[in-house]
Write an enzyme that holds these catalytic residues in place. Structure first.
Site, PDB file in Angstrom:
ATOM      1  N   ARG A 176      46.407 -61.936 -39.920  1.00  0.00           N
ATOM      2  CA  ARG A 176      47.640 -61.491 -40.592  1.00  0.00           C
ATOM      3  C   ARG A 176      48.297 -62.688 -41.239  1.00  0.00           C
ATOM      4  NH1 ARG A 176      50.142 -58.095 -35.713  1.00  0.00           N
ATOM      5  NH2 ARG A 176      48.529 -56.493 -35.599  1.00  0.00           N
ATOM      6  N   ARG A 255      29.258 -52.434 -20.333  1.00  0.00           N
ATOM      7  CA  ARG A 255      29.872 -53.611 -19.746  1.00  0.00           C
ATOM      8  C   ARG A 255      30.897 -53.145 -18.729  1.00  0.00           C
ATOM      9  NH1 ARG A 255      33.089 -56.970 -22.710  1.00  0.00           N
ATOM     10  NH2 ARG A 255      33.243 -55.518 -24.444  1.00  0.00           N
ATOM     11  N   ARG A 286      41.074 -63.134 -19.197  1.00  0.00           N
ATOM     12  CA  ARG A 286      42.529 -63.057 -19.357  1.00  0.00           C
ATOM     13  C   ARG A 286      43.225 -62.853 -18.026  1.00  0.00           C
ATOM     14  NH1 ARG A 286      43.078 -57.286 -22.651  1.00  0.00           N
ATOM     15  NH2 ARG A 286      41.522 -56.174 -21.450  1.00  0.00           N
ATOM     16  N   TYR A 359      33.741 -45.636 -26.687  1.00  0.00           N
ATOM     17  CA  TYR A 359      35.022 -46.164 -26.241  1.00  0.00           C
ATOM     18  C   TYR A 359      36.131 -45.313 -26.850  1.00  0.00           C
ATOM     19  CZ  TYR A 359      39.130 -48.650 -25.150  1.00  0.00           C
ATOM     20  OH  TYR A 359      40.384 -48.929 -24.658  1.00  0.00           O
ATOM     21  N   ASP A 361      40.383 -44.790 -26.799  1.00  0.00           N
ATOM     22  CA  ASP A 361      41.709 -45.065 -26.274  1.00  0.00           C
ATOM     23  C   ASP A 361      42.284 -43.763 -25.714  1.00  0.00           C
ATOM     24  OD1 ASP A 361      42.325 -47.777 -26.486  1.00  0.00           O
ATOM     25  OD2 ASP A 361      42.690 -47.635 -28.644  1.00  0.00           O
TER      26      ASP A 361
HETATM   27  P1  FDA Z   1      38.071 -41.505 -17.445  1.00  0.00           P
HETATM   28  O1  FDA Z   1      37.028 -42.492 -17.150  1.00  0.00           O
HETATM   29  O2  FDA Z   1      39.479 -41.903 -17.352  1.00  0.00           O
HETATM   30  O3  FDA Z   1      37.870 -40.267 -16.456  1.00  0.00           O
HETATM   31  C1  FDA Z   1      36.595 -39.778 -16.076  1.00  0.00           C
HETATM   32  C2  FDA Z   1      36.681 -39.268 -14.654  1.00  0.00           C
HETATM   33  O4  FDA Z   1      35.460 -38.597 -14.319  1.00  0.00           O
HETATM   34  C3  FDA Z   1      36.856 -40.390 -13.637  1.00  0.00           C
HETATM   35  O5  FDA Z   1      38.004 -40.158 -12.855  1.00  0.00           O
HETATM   36  C4  FDA Z   1      35.580 -40.300 -12.790  1.00  0.00           C
HETATM   37  O6  FDA Z   1      35.789 -40.591 -11.424  1.00  0.00           O
HETATM   38  C5  FDA Z   1      35.190 -38.846 -12.981  1.00  0.00           C
HETATM   39  N1  FDA Z   1      33.766 -38.616 -12.708  1.00  0.00           N
HETATM   40  C6  FDA Z   1      32.715 -39.291 -13.225  1.00  0.00           C
HETATM   41  N2  FDA Z   1      31.560 -38.807 -12.708  1.00  0.00           N
HETATM   42  C7  FDA Z   1      31.898 -37.811 -11.858  1.00  0.00           C
HETATM   43  C8  FDA Z   1      31.156 -36.943 -11.002  1.00  0.00           C
HETATM   44  N3  FDA Z   1      29.816 -37.016 -10.908  1.00  0.00           N
HETATM   45  N4  FDA Z   1      31.814 -36.038 -10.257  1.00  0.00           N
HETATM   46  C9  FDA Z   1      33.176 -35.967 -10.302  1.00  0.00           C
HETATM   47  N5  FDA Z   1      33.931 -36.762 -11.091  1.00  0.00           N
HETATM   48  C10 FDA Z   1      33.302 -37.670 -11.855  1.00  0.00           C
HETATM   49  N6  FDA Z   1      43.287 -46.895 -23.630  1.00  0.00           N
HETATM   50  C11 FDA Z   1      44.444 -47.081 -24.315  1.00  0.00           C
HETATM   51  O7  FDA Z   1      44.882 -46.203 -25.038  1.00  0.00           O
HETATM   52  N7  FDA Z   1      45.144 -48.255 -24.162  1.00  0.00           N
HETATM   53  C12 FDA Z   1      44.716 -49.257 -23.359  1.00  0.00           C
HETATM   54  O8  FDA Z   1      45.371 -50.295 -23.256  1.00  0.00           O
HETATM   55  C13 FDA Z   1      43.499 -49.065 -22.638  1.00  0.00           C
HETATM   56  N8  FDA Z   1      43.035 -50.036 -21.825  1.00  0.00           N
HETATM   57  C14 FDA Z   1      41.816 -49.873 -21.201  1.00  0.00           C
HETATM   58  C15 FDA Z   1      41.322 -50.896 -20.405  1.00  0.00           C
HETATM   59  C16 FDA Z   1      40.084 -50.738 -19.788  1.00  0.00           C
HETATM   60  C17 FDA Z   1      39.547 -51.835 -18.945  1.00  0.00           C
HETATM   61  C18 FDA Z   1      39.334 -49.545 -19.979  1.00  0.00           C
HETATM   62  C19 FDA Z   1      37.982 -49.363 -19.364  1.00  0.00           C
HETATM   63  C20 FDA Z   1      39.852 -48.526 -20.747  1.00  0.00           C
HETATM   64  C21 FDA Z   1      41.096 -48.689 -21.371  1.00  0.00           C
HETATM   65  N9  FDA Z   1      41.636 -47.659 -22.129  1.00  0.00           N
HETATM   66  C22 FDA Z   1      42.809 -47.854 -22.804  1.00  0.00           C
HETATM   67  C23 FDA Z   1      40.892 -46.388 -22.310  1.00  0.00           C
HETATM   68  C24 FDA Z   1      41.308 -45.284 -21.323  1.00  0.00           C
HETATM   69  O9  FDA Z   1      41.016 -45.687 -20.014  1.00  0.00           O
HETATM   70  C25 FDA Z   1      40.515 -44.034 -21.691  1.00  0.00           C
HETATM   71  O10 FDA Z   1      40.939 -43.568 -22.938  1.00  0.00           O
HETATM   72  C26 FDA Z   1      40.676 -42.900 -20.746  1.00  0.00           C
HETATM   73  O11 FDA Z   1      40.365 -43.324 -19.458  1.00  0.00           O
HETATM   74  C27 FDA Z   1      39.710 -41.812 -21.160  1.00  0.00           C
HETATM   75  O12 FDA Z   1      39.807 -40.747 -20.302  1.00  0.00           O
HETATM   76  P2  FDA Z   1      38.518 -39.938 -19.877  1.00  0.00           P
HETATM   77  O13 FDA Z   1      39.041 -38.727 -19.194  1.00  0.00           O
HETATM   78  O14 FDA Z   1      37.590 -39.740 -21.004  1.00  0.00           O
HETATM   79  O15 FDA Z   1      37.713 -40.899 -18.860  1.00  0.00           O
END
Ligand code: FDA
Length: 378
Positions: A176, A255, A286, A359, A361
């Site tokens: 920026r 990852r 971080r 990925y 958000d």
């Molecule tokens: P999510 O992973 O949250 O939920 C899936 C669920 O399914 C889990 O609870 C899991 O236990 C369950 N599951 C899996 N297998 C199963 C099975 N066999 N039986 C029963 N349950 C099962 N976003 C953002 O907007 N701002 C941010 O700052 C961040 N920061 C961030 C940091 C990090 C390190 C990560 C990894 C991710 C973010 N995110 C983010 C993204 C955010 O975490 C993401 O958008 C949501 O978790 C997505 O929700 P989901 O429901 O798709 O998956």
């Protein structure tokens, strides 16, 4: 029961909430012992400071429908995210902006002068023919800024020398030419006033929603397992797509992150919520300091203690939490094969970041769940 939702993250809960609101009886199962997927947060027992267990979560969106929807369950603070980085013991603002450039070159360049300098330094390689991430990084922002702020940080994130990483890992590196160091460009941004878990619980708080924790979809000893329900009732599956098919097309690579959490005997460790460490000699990427996400809670949080979390990045094994898709050419081929398999599954829809190997958000996960509800389930 009219619908089974596997996974209680934002994707699964949005589907469940919409279904219940239209009169369907929904069961949500999650193999974890808490609701909310990776957005889950908890109060640190020693200090009462809200900690995001799976890494810092900042809510931001420019999607009016998503903003209207999420505000039904929580208010948002006026938190604005900013990130700083420590390079050789000096702290610079990110994303790279005029402040970073002038501090780094000890100069007072105008926007045009800085643009000219970066353009000249970037001339060493061409973006179109860059053979690897390093060449592309240099082609985008020039060698000095690349080596200071991108090279070692990227190497730590990927455990790989950027010369060995494909150029396509980065599409652009934002620079920026103003002093604006606001991290997100979205219309709306903030943190849930009373925390993520209160928000997530309110989404599930409906007489037609039943949540069963510690319940794995693939555990044949529990009644709602895959073999017992698929074909019998509609299922929305938000777990890993490769796991669903027993890795028939190979494991998709991810990852993961390791977190080291610590309570320190000081009221303020770093003066901001997120400090990156750009250099190779610091093993973590971080440090998060959670009190700074909620300055409005200063009367509630202790003045002599703080919670920090160091973040380490590495490739995930099958038993690790999958966080970011690696997305190699082999992964992309595997994903296409899995997408074909999903089409053959009777009344099962795949969604969320694990179910689509993408990925997402939070606002994207919620937005795509609202679309799935509208277009395929309602
Ligand atoms: P999510 O992973 O949250 O939920 C899936 C669920 O399914 C889990 O609870 C899991 O236990 C369950 N599951 C899996 N297998 C199963 C099975 N066999 N039986 C029963 N349950 C099962 N976003 C953002 O907007 N701002 C941010 O700052 C961040 N920061 C961030 C940091 C990090 C390190 C990560 C990894 C991710 C973010 N995110 C983010 C993204 C955010 O975490 C993401 O958008 C949501 O978790 C997505 O929700 P989901 O429901 O798709 O998956």
């Amino acid at each position: 029961m009219d619908l089974l939702v596997v996974g209680s993250g934002f994707f699964g809960l949005t589907i469940a909430e919409r279904a219940a609101a239209s009169g369907r009886r929904v069961t949500v199962i999650d193999r974890r012992s808490h609701i909310g997927g990776n957005a889950y947060s908890e109060d640190d027992p020693a200090t009462g400071i809200e900690v995001h267990r799976y890494g810092a979560h900042l809510f931001h969106t420019s999607n009016p429908a998503v903003w209207e929807y999420v505000n039904r369950f929580t208010g948002f603070t006026d938190y604005v995210h900013r990130v700083y980085t420590n390079h050789r013991g000096v702290v610079y603002p990110l994303p790279i902006n005029l402040g970073t450039i002038n501090q780094f070159f000890a100069a007072a360049y105008s926007p045009d002068q800085a643009r000219e300098l970066v353009l000249e330094q970037a001339g060493e390689f061409d973006v179109k023919t860059a053979a690897n991430l390093e060449e592309k990084g240099i082609a985008l922002i020039g060698r000095p800024l690349y080596e200071a702020f991108i090279r070692d940080y990227t190497a730590k994130q990927w455990q790989t020398d950027p010369k060995e990483l494909p150029a396509e890992v980065i599409s652009r590196l934002p620079v920026r030419y103003t002093y604006d160091n606001r991290y997100f460009n979205d219309t709306w941004e903030g943190l849930p006033v009373d925390g993520y878990t209160a928000w997530l619980e309110r989404m599930a708080d409906h007489p037609l929603i039943e949540v069963k924790l510690d319940t794995d979809f693939f555990d044949r000893t529990q009644p709602l397992h895959k073999a017992a329900v698929v074909g019998q009732l509609p299922v929305v599956y938000t777990g890993p797509v490769d796991r669903y098919f027993d890795y028939a097309e190979g494991a998709l690579s991810w990852r993961t992150l390791d977190f080291e959490r610590e309570v320190l005997e000081t009221g303020d460790f770093q003066g901001t919520s997120v400090m990156n460490y750009a250099d190779a000699d610091v093993p973590f990427t971080r440090i998060h300091e959670f009190r700074h996400f909620h300055p409005e809670r200063k009367d509630r949080y202790p003045t002599d203690r703080t919670v920090v979390m160091r973040e380490f990045s590495r490739f995930a094994d099958r038993d690790d939490e999958p966080y970011y898709p690696v997305n190699t050419p082999q992964d992309r081929a595997g994903l296409l094969a899995y997408r074909d398999l999903t089409k053959g599954e009777d009344r099962v829809l795949f969604g969320g970041r694990l179910g689509t190997y993408q990925y997402l958000d939070m606002h994207m996960a919620i937005g795509s769940a609202l679309s799935m509800w509208q277009n395929q389930l309602a």
